[in-house]
Scaffold this motif. Structure first.
Motif, PDB file in Angstrom:
ATOM      1  N   MET A  60       8.943 -10.120 -23.552  1.00 64.05           N
ATOM      2  CA  MET A  60       8.581 -11.470 -23.681  1.00 64.05           C
ATOM      3  C   MET A  60       7.168 -11.807 -23.877  1.00 64.05           C
ATOM      4  SD  MET A  60      10.163 -14.531 -23.055  1.00 64.05           S
ATOM      5  CE  MET A  60      11.439 -14.223 -21.967  1.00 64.05           C
ATOM      6  N   THR A  73      10.921 -16.391 -18.246  1.00 66.31           N
ATOM      7  CA  THR A  73      11.230 -15.445 -17.696  1.00 66.31           C
ATOM      8  C   THR A  73      11.769 -15.826 -16.287  1.00 66.31           C
ATOM      9  OG1 THR A  73       9.372 -13.972 -18.517  1.00 66.31           O
ATOM     10  CG2 THR A  73      10.159 -13.463 -16.518  1.00 66.31           C
ATOM     11  N   THR A  77      15.535 -14.295 -15.108  1.00 68.70           N
ATOM     12  CA  THR A  77      15.601 -13.526 -13.945  1.00 68.70           C
ATOM     13  C   THR A  77      16.473 -14.339 -12.826  1.00 68.70           C
ATOM     14  OG1 THR A  77      13.553 -14.412 -13.025  1.00 68.70           O
ATOM     15  CG2 THR A  77      13.511 -12.542 -14.037  1.00 68.70           C
ATOM     16  N   VAL A  85      12.293  -7.753 -17.425  1.00 73.80           N
ATOM     17  CA  VAL A  85      11.401  -8.289 -18.654  1.00 73.80           C
ATOM     18  C   VAL A  85      10.028  -7.803 -18.338  1.00 73.80           C
ATOM     19  CG1 VAL A  85      10.274 -10.512 -19.263  1.00 73.80           C
ATOM     20  CG2 VAL A  85      12.419 -10.713 -18.044  1.00 73.80           C
ATOM     21  N   ALA A 105       8.816 -10.975 -13.680  1.00 69.17           N
ATOM     22  CA  ALA A 105       8.534 -10.009 -14.664  1.00 69.17           C
ATOM     23  C   ALA A 105       8.471  -8.536 -13.915  1.00 69.17           C
ATOM     24  CB  ALA A 105       7.364 -10.242 -15.644  1.00 69.17           C
TER      25      ALA A 105
END
Length: 229
Positions: A60, A73, A77, A85, A105
């Motif tokens: 990303m 993100t 998630t 990610v 992330a």
């Protein structure tokens, strides 16, 4: 490699720069270590790409045309908590790094990193690990520590910033002499701060203060070197 090849990580690249996507795809696939199964230019395209291609990891970018990569993100998630990610971005500032990690992330690498580093990061997050680029890893510990201090100040609004610092060091097991040395204060001033902390938290012992501090996320790297308040 075919798109149904499950022997290597299947990657979704989310970036609005076509030349970068092409270059990243070529770099990832040139060694046979990854398979790019889909690309997206906006956060809005991500849900369909994930549903259709079922990637093992999402790479990303931070800057997207519709919403930030951090927000993308966070949404991803929440909807797919098991999908890692990896942020791959030009931005290496502390605020972006911390926001990306808080959004979920699993990794953060700055564009310009070598292909070997990117591939290693990709394999790590695809396998369930976490990774931070080598050029920013050294900043992570103090950055997270600063975040914990800000959180603690919100949890203990009656305490001053200095009193939160003292409480953190108490929770690490530092004795008064070491707290004084760390904060460049006299031991008498440290004792006064501790008295105020105990009064404001309504605790009567160092152990109780430590327990309250640990509950708030303070006191990492604790030692056993203690003395009375």
């Amino acid at each position: 490699m075919r798109e149904d090849d499950r022997s290597v990580p299947r990657v979704l690249i989310v970036d609005d720069h076509p030349l970068f996507r092409e270059g990243l795809k070529a770099a990832l696939e040139s060694t046979g270590s990854a398979l790019v199964v889909a690309e997206a230019t906006t956060a809005g395209e991500v849900p369909e790409a994930v549903a259709q291609h079922q990637p093992d990891v999402v790479v990303m970018d931070l800057s997207l045309p519709d919403v930030s990569g951090i927000e993308a993100t966070r949404r991803l998630t929440e909807e797919h908590p098991g999908l890692p990610v990896l942020m791959l971005t030009m931005s290496d500032d502390d605020a972006s790094l911390l926001a990306a990690l808080q959004a979920g992330a699993r990794g953060y690498v700055v564009k310009g990193a070598g292909s070997d580093e990117v591939l290693s990061a990709l394999r790590t997050v695809a396998a369930g690990g976490a990774v931070i680029g080598s050029d920013i890893a050294a900043r992570l510990s103090p950055l997270l520590s600063g975040s914990r201090m800000r959180d603690a100040e919100q949890l203990f609004p009656a305490l001053t910033s200095r009193e939160v610092e003292v409480l953190d060091l108490i929770a690490r097991g530092y004795d008064n002499r070491r707290i004084a040395r760390e904060l460049v204060l006299s031991e008498k001033t440290v004792r006064n701060h501790i008295t105020h902390v105990f009064d404001k938290l309504q605790v009567t012992s160092r152990a109780e203060a430590v327990a309250r501090a640990r509950d708030a996320g303070l006191g990492e790297d604790a030692t056993v070197n203690r003395d009375p308040a």
